[in-house]
Design a protein around this motif. Structure first.
Motif, PDB file in Angstrom:
ATOM      1  N   ALA A  15       0.833  -1.208   0.000  1.00  0.00           N
ATOM      2  CA  ALA A  15       0.000   0.000   0.000  1.00  0.00           C
ATOM      3  C   ALA A  15       0.864   1.253   0.000  1.00  0.00           C
ATOM      4  N   ARG A  16       1.927   1.238   0.840  1.00  0.00           N
ATOM      5  CA  ARG A  16       2.827   2.391   0.846  1.00  0.00           C
ATOM      6  C   ARG A  16       3.581   2.519  -0.471  1.00  0.00           C
ATOM      7  N   LEU A  17       3.877   1.383  -1.093  1.00  0.00           N
ATOM      8  CA  LEU A  17       4.563   1.408  -2.395  1.00  0.00           C
ATOM      9  C   LEU A  17       3.648   2.000  -3.478  1.00  0.00           C
ATOM     10  N   ASP A  18       2.381   1.613  -3.445  1.00  0.00           N
ATOM     11  CA  ASP A  18       1.426   2.173  -4.424  1.00  0.00           C
ATOM     12  C   ASP A  18       1.316   3.685  -4.270  1.00  0.00           C
ATOM     13  N   GLU A  19       1.264   4.162  -3.035  1.00  0.00           N
ATOM     14  CA  GLU A  19       1.160   5.589  -2.789  1.00  0.00           C
ATOM     15  C   GLU A  19       2.395   6.328  -3.286  1.00  0.00           C
ATOM     16  N   ALA A  20       3.578   5.730  -3.066  1.00  0.00           N
ATOM     17  CA  ALA A  20       4.823   6.376  -3.489  1.00  0.00           C
ATOM     18  C   ALA A  20       4.959   6.400  -5.007  1.00  0.00           C
ATOM     19  N   MET A  21       4.423   5.378  -5.683  1.00  0.00           N
ATOM     20  CA  MET A  21       4.594   5.272  -7.157  1.00  0.00           C
ATOM     21  C   MET A  21       3.424   5.880  -7.920  1.00  0.00           C
ATOM     22  N   ARG A  22       2.622   6.704  -7.248  1.00  0.00           N
ATOM     23  CA  ARG A  22       1.451   7.280  -7.922  1.00  0.00           C
ATOM     24  C   ARG A  22       1.846   8.142  -9.128  1.00  0.00           C
ATOM     25  N   GLY A  23       3.016   8.779  -9.069  1.00  0.00           N
ATOM     26  CA  GLY A  23       3.428   9.640 -10.174  1.00  0.00           C
ATOM     27  C   GLY A  23       4.130   8.920 -11.309  1.00  0.00           C
ATOM     28  N   LEU A  24       4.386   7.607 -11.172  1.00  0.00           N
ATOM     29  CA  LEU A  24       5.073   6.844 -12.227  1.00  0.00           C
ATOM     30  C   LEU A  24       4.087   6.428 -13.317  1.00  0.00           C
ATOM     31  N   ARG A  33       5.447  -3.259  -8.695  1.00  0.00           N
ATOM     32  CA  ARG A  33       4.577  -3.822  -7.650  1.00  0.00           C
ATOM     33  C   ARG A  33       4.430  -5.323  -7.811  1.00  0.00           C
ATOM     34  N   GLY A  34       4.271  -5.782  -9.050  1.00  0.00           N
ATOM     35  CA  GLY A  34       4.113  -7.209  -9.282  1.00  0.00           C
ATOM     36  C   GLY A  34       5.361  -7.995  -8.880  1.00  0.00           C
ATOM     37  N   GLY A  35       6.546  -7.413  -9.167  1.00  0.00           N
ATOM     38  CA  GLY A  35       7.781  -8.110  -8.799  1.00  0.00           C
ATOM     39  C   GLY A  35       7.961  -8.216  -7.296  1.00  0.00           C
ATOM     40  N   ILE A  36       7.689  -7.120  -6.576  1.00  0.00           N
ATOM     41  CA  ILE A  36       7.844  -7.124  -5.109  1.00  0.00           C
ATOM     42  C   ILE A  36       6.795  -8.025  -4.469  1.00  0.00           C
ATOM     43  N   ALA A  37       5.558  -7.978  -4.968  1.00  0.00           N
ATOM     44  CA  ALA A  37       4.513  -8.841  -4.408  1.00  0.00           C
ATOM     45  C   ALA A  37       4.870 -10.304  -4.592  1.00  0.00           C
ATOM     46  N   GLU A  38       5.472 -10.628  -5.735  1.00  0.00           N
ATOM     47  CA  GLU A  38       5.885 -12.014  -5.975  1.00  0.00           C
ATOM     48  C   GLU A  38       7.000 -12.444  -5.015  1.00  0.00           C
ATOM     49  N   GLU A  39       7.939 -11.513  -4.714  1.00  0.00           N
ATOM     50  CA  GLU A  39       9.027 -11.829  -3.791  1.00  0.00           C
ATOM     51  C   GLU A  39       8.507 -12.071  -2.374  1.00  0.00           C
ATOM     52  N   LEU A  40       7.498 -11.309  -1.964  1.00  0.00           N
ATOM     53  CA  LEU A  40       6.978 -11.420  -0.598  1.00  0.00           C
ATOM     54  C   LEU A  40       5.966 -12.548  -0.448  1.00  0.00           C
ATOM     55  N   GLN A  41       5.490 -13.089  -1.553  1.00  0.00           N
ATOM     56  CA  GLN A  41       4.465 -14.122  -1.502  1.00  0.00           C
ATOM     57  C   GLN A  41       5.066 -15.424  -0.924  1.00  0.00           C
ATOM     58  N   ALA A  50      12.241  -9.155   6.996  1.00  0.00           N
ATOM     59  CA  ALA A  50      13.631  -9.073   6.582  1.00  0.00           C
ATOM     60  C   ALA A  50      13.743  -8.614   5.126  1.00  0.00           C
ATOM     61  N   ARG A  51      12.861  -9.120   4.264  1.00  0.00           N
ATOM     62  CA  ARG A  51      12.927  -8.749   2.840  1.00  0.00           C
ATOM     63  C   ARG A  51      12.517  -7.303   2.637  1.00  0.00           C
ATOM     64  N   ILE A  52      11.550  -6.840   3.442  1.00  0.00           N
ATOM     65  CA  ILE A  52      11.126  -5.437   3.357  1.00  0.00           C
ATOM     66  C   ILE A  52      12.263  -4.523   3.776  1.00  0.00           C
ATOM     67  N   ALA A  53      12.995  -4.941   4.776  1.00  0.00           N
ATOM     68  CA  ALA A  53      14.130  -4.139   5.215  1.00  0.00           C
ATOM     69  C   ALA A  53      15.187  -4.062   4.127  1.00  0.00           C
ATOM     70  N   GLN A  54      15.365  -5.154   3.358  1.00  0.00           N
ATOM     71  CA  GLN A  54      16.338  -5.143   2.267  1.00  0.00           C
ATOM     72  C   GLN A  54      15.859  -4.243   1.115  1.00  0.00           C
ATOM     73  N   LEU A  55      14.566  -4.278   0.845  1.00  0.00           N
ATOM     74  CA  LEU A  55      14.028  -3.473  -0.263  1.00  0.00           C
ATOM     75  C   LEU A  55      14.114  -1.982   0.044  1.00  0.00           C
ATOM     76  N   GLY A  56      13.904  -1.603   1.266  1.00  0.00           N
ATOM     77  CA  GLY A  56      14.020  -0.212   1.645  1.00  0.00           C
ATOM     78  C   GLY A  56      12.704   0.543   1.559  1.00  0.00           C
ATOM     79  N   ASP A  57      12.829   1.838   1.772  1.00  0.00           N
ATOM     80  CA  ASP A  57      11.654   2.720   1.800  1.00  0.00           C
ATOM     81  C   ASP A  57      10.978   2.739   0.424  1.00  0.00           C
ATOM     82  N   VAL A  59       9.343   5.077  -0.942  1.00  0.00           N
ATOM     83  CA  VAL A  59       9.604   6.372  -1.578  1.00  0.00           C
ATOM     84  C   VAL A  59      10.920   6.331  -2.336  1.00  0.00           C
ATOM     85  N   ALA A  60      11.948   5.692  -1.737  1.00  0.00           N
ATOM     86  CA  ALA A  60      13.237   5.582  -2.414  1.00  0.00           C
ATOM     87  C   ALA A  60      13.118   4.722  -3.667  1.00  0.00           C
TER      88      ALA A  60
END
Length: 218
Positions: A15-24, A33-41, A50-57, A59-60
């Motif tokens: 959800a935070r990723l969708d909000e940050a990528m609204r301008g893309l 989003r699809g790639g990150i969702a697949e990694e976390l699935q 742990a994976r979220i910590a590796q991916l980072g903010d 917004v970044a």
């Protein structure tokens, strides 16, 4: 205290990723989003964290994706191409020219004898708003009637003079002397022809005007 599940961590991060990528661009944001969702699935809560910590903010991630996305070319609105102007019809095809031609044919001979009528006839021939047979009727018929009548009167006048001359040279009774103050019989016919011209020629032009009614300009 409620334990945070892996699904909660994953949904919160997405959800935070969708909000940050609204301008893309939509395609770029959907791919990330699809790639990150697949990694976390399929990961448990600790692995997701742990994976979220590796991916980072998020917004970044969105900023990095924005830098790597080529700028879209500016949208240029092409100026509308003006429609070509319709070519103006020649002067002879206008209704005003046809009206002038018909009126000149009718009354031009009265204003300028003979020459005015011929000018009107030429103008009528140049106008395409009348059919060929209409031009023939308006020009040839009055001219032919006037010409044939003039030839006939001239012939009869010559025959009458010849007859009078032959009688005066014989031995019989001399013909009566014509009074020059009184018009001869052929003079009355000439007057009739002139009157016919004053009626027939204007009538031909007015007939052309009548034929012109409701006719579209070509």
């Amino acid at each position: 205290m409620t334990e945070t599940t892996a699904e909660d961590l994953r949904e919160d991060y997405l959800a935070r990723l969708d909000e940050a990528m609204r301008g893309l661009p939509h395609g770029v944001a959907a791919d990330i989003r699809g790639g990150i969702a697949e990694e976390l699935q399929g990961l448990d809560a600790s692995s997701v964290a742990a994976r979220i910590a590796q991916l980072g903010d998020p917004v970044a991630i969105a900023r990095e994706a924005q830098d790597e996305t080529p700028a879209a070319p500016p949208f240029v609105v092409a100026a509308p191409i003006p429609a070509p102007e319709a070519p103006r019809p020649p002067t002879t095809s206008t209704r005003g020219f046809a009206l002038t031609a018909a009126l000149t044919l009718s009354f031009g001979g009265i204003v300028v004898p003979v020459v005015g009528w011929f000018v009107g006839a030429v103008l009528v021939v140049l106008s395409p708003l009348w059919r060929t047979w209409e031009k023939v009727v308006a020009i040839v018929v009055p001219f032919s009637v006037f010409l044939l009548t003039a030839i006939l009167i001239t012939t009869m006048q010559g025959f009458s003079v010849a007859t009078a001359t032959g009688s005066s040279s014989g031995t019989g009774t001399p013909p009566p002397i014509a009074n020059p103050l009184l018009p001869a019989w052929y003079d009355f016919i000439w007057f009739g022809v002139i009157a016919l011209g004053f009626v027939l020629i204007p009538a031909s032009g007015l007939w052309l005007l009548w034929r012109l009614r409701g006719r579209a300009v070509r």
